[in-house]
Design a protein around this motif. Structure first.
Motif, short mmCIF file in Angstrom:
data_model
loop_
_atom_site.label_atom_id
_atom_site.label_comp_id
_atom_site.label_asym_id
_atom_site.label_seq_id
_atom_site.Cartn_x
_atom_site.Cartn_y
_atom_site.Cartn_z
N SER A 195 0.82 -1.20 0.00
CA SER A 195 0.00 0.00 0.00
C SER A 195 0.87 1.27 0.00
CB SER A 195 -0.95 0.01 1.19
OG SER A 195 -0.20 0.08 2.38
N LEU A 196 2.11 1.13 0.42
CA LEU A 196 3.04 2.27 0.37
C LEU A 196 3.19 2.80 -1.05
CD1 LEU A 196 6.44 1.86 2.21
CD2 LEU A 196 4.56 3.36 2.77
N PHE A 197 2.98 1.90 -2.02
CA PHE A 197 3.16 2.29 -3.42
C PHE A 197 1.86 2.81 -4.03
CE2 PHE A 197 6.52 -1.33 -3.56
CZ PHE A 197 7.41 -0.55 -2.84
N SER A 198 0.78 2.82 -3.24
CA SER A 198 -0.49 3.30 -3.78
C SER A 198 -0.41 4.82 -3.96
CB SER A 198 -1.62 2.94 -2.82
OG SER A 198 -1.51 3.72 -1.65
N LYS A 199 -1.38 5.35 -4.67
CA LYS A 199 -1.31 6.75 -5.07
C LYS A 199 -1.17 7.71 -3.88
CE LYS A 199 -4.12 9.05 -8.18
NZ LYS A 199 -5.41 8.84 -8.88
N GLU A 200 -1.95 7.50 -2.83
CA GLU A 200 -1.89 8.46 -1.70
C GLU A 200 -0.56 8.41 -0.96
OE1 GLU A 200 -4.04 5.49 -1.81
OE2 GLU A 200 -4.74 5.74 0.27
N CYS A 201 0.14 7.32 -1.07
CA CYS A 201 1.35 7.17 -0.28
C CYS A 201 2.61 7.42 -1.11
CB CYS A 201 1.42 5.77 0.33
SG CYS A 201 -0.15 5.19 0.99
N ALA A 202 2.51 7.18 -2.41
CA ALA A 202 3.70 7.23 -3.27
C ALA A 202 4.31 8.62 -3.35
CB ALA A 202 3.35 6.71 -4.67
N SER A 203 3.49 9.67 -3.16
CA SER A 203 4.02 11.02 -3.30
C SER A 203 5.22 11.22 -2.37
CB SER A 203 2.95 12.06 -3.03
OG SER A 203 2.42 11.87 -1.74
N CYS A 204 5.21 10.59 -1.23
CA CYS A 204 6.39 10.66 -0.35
C CYS A 204 7.21 9.38 -0.43
CB CYS A 204 5.97 10.89 1.09
SG CYS A 204 5.14 12.47 1.33
N HIS A 205 6.57 8.27 -0.19
CA HIS A 205 7.31 7.02 0.03
C HIS A 205 7.98 6.44 -1.21
CE1 HIS A 205 6.47 6.50 4.30
NE2 HIS A 205 5.30 7.03 4.05
N VAL A 206 7.59 6.92 -2.39
CA VAL A 206 8.23 6.43 -3.61
C VAL A 206 8.90 7.58 -4.36
CG1 VAL A 206 7.86 5.41 -5.89
CG2 VAL A 206 6.65 4.49 -3.90
N ASN A 207 8.12 8.66 -4.58
CA ASN A 207 8.60 9.70 -5.48
C ASN A 207 9.84 10.42 -4.97
OD1 ASN A 207 6.38 8.88 -6.82
ND2 ASN A 207 5.30 10.84 -6.76
N LYS A 208 10.01 10.48 -3.64
CA LYS A 208 11.19 11.16 -3.11
C LYS A 208 12.48 10.42 -3.43
CE LYS A 208 8.91 14.03 0.09
NZ LYS A 208 8.74 14.72 1.29
N GLY A 209 12.33 9.16 -3.84
CA GLY A 209 13.53 8.39 -4.18
C GLY A 209 13.83 8.38 -5.66
N LYS A 210 12.95 8.94 -6.45
CA LYS A 210 13.11 8.88 -7.91
C LYS A 210 14.45 9.41 -8.38
CE LYS A 210 8.81 8.17 -10.10
NZ LYS A 210 7.48 8.81 -10.07
N GLY A 211 15.14 8.61 -9.18
CA GLY A 211 16.40 9.06 -9.77
C GLY A 211 17.56 9.08 -8.78
N ARG A 212 17.32 8.69 -7.54
CA ARG A 212 18.40 8.73 -6.55
C ARG A 212 19.04 7.36 -6.37
NH1 ARG A 212 17.72 13.43 -3.29
NH2 ARG A 212 15.63 14.32 -3.49
N THR A 213 20.26 7.38 -5.82
CA THR A 213 20.93 6.12 -5.47
C THR A 213 21.65 6.31 -4.14
OG1 THR A 213 22.90 6.81 -6.68
CG2 THR A 213 21.38 5.34 -7.86
N GLY A 214 22.12 5.21 -3.58
CA GLY A 214 22.99 5.25 -2.40
C GLY A 214 22.37 5.96 -1.21
#
Ligand code: HEC
Ligand code: HEC
Length: 105
Positions: A4-23
């Motif tokens: 559910s972390l990947f669902s729309k309401e949660c992804a804005s923080c829990h997924v999108n903040k990691g976009k394009g990042r590494t390490g």
């Protein structure tokens, strides 16, 4: 559960903040919520534990991150398991987490 972390309401923080990042920057933006900024543990177990890290191979770590832990809040992060992270991003997390094995606490 964890998915559910990947669902729309949660992804804005829990997924999108990691976009394009590494390490470290990826870790701080998406893993630290539950494992703590220094891997000290929070709602989830500590990852900066030297005996834990000695006991686990890179391959196993990579697999745990990619597949997640069913029945817990730990989702499957790997693209191969419908998660948001590429193999390269997961490898970068393994390298980052591994550094805690050598740190004195
Ligand atoms: C606006 C950003 C944002 C959104 C949207 C968001 N979270 Fe979080 N979440 C956070 C932050 C920040 C923390 C860390 C809180 C802390 O440091 O105690 C966190 C922590 C968590 C944790 C771990 C701590 C705990 O309480 O167990 C879980 C699980 C969690 N969020 C699930 C979700 C779920 C599920 C959704 C969607 C329904 C969601 N979050 C939506 C920002 C967000
Ligand atoms: C929403 C909370 C949450 C987030 C975000 C999260 N985890 Fe987890 N993680 C858990 C939980 C819960 C467990 C199961 C162990 C436990 O009960 O603490 C776990 C377990 C693990 C384990 C296995 C530990 C063992 O038991 O061998 C690893 C490795 C791990 N997480 C790495 C990561 C990494 C890397 C990230 C960022 C991509 C991440 N986690 C993001 C909650 C989370």
């Amino acid at each position: 559960m964890g998915d559910s972390l990947f669902s729309k309401e949660c992804a804005s923080c829990h997924v999108n903040k990691g976009k394009g990042r590494t390490g470290v920057s990826l870790y701080i933006n998406i893993c630290a919520y539950c494992h703590g900024r220094r891997g000290e543990g929070k709602s989830a177990i500590a990852l900066n534990n030297q005996s834990y890290l000695k006991s686990i191979s890179d391959k196993k770590l990579r697999e745990l991150i990619a597949k997640g832990i069913p029945g817990t809040a730990m989702p499957a992060w790997g693209k191969d398991y419908k998660g948001p992270l590429s193999d390269k991003q997961i490898d970068s997390l393994v390298t980052f987490i591994r550094r805690w094995e050598r740190l004195k606490k």
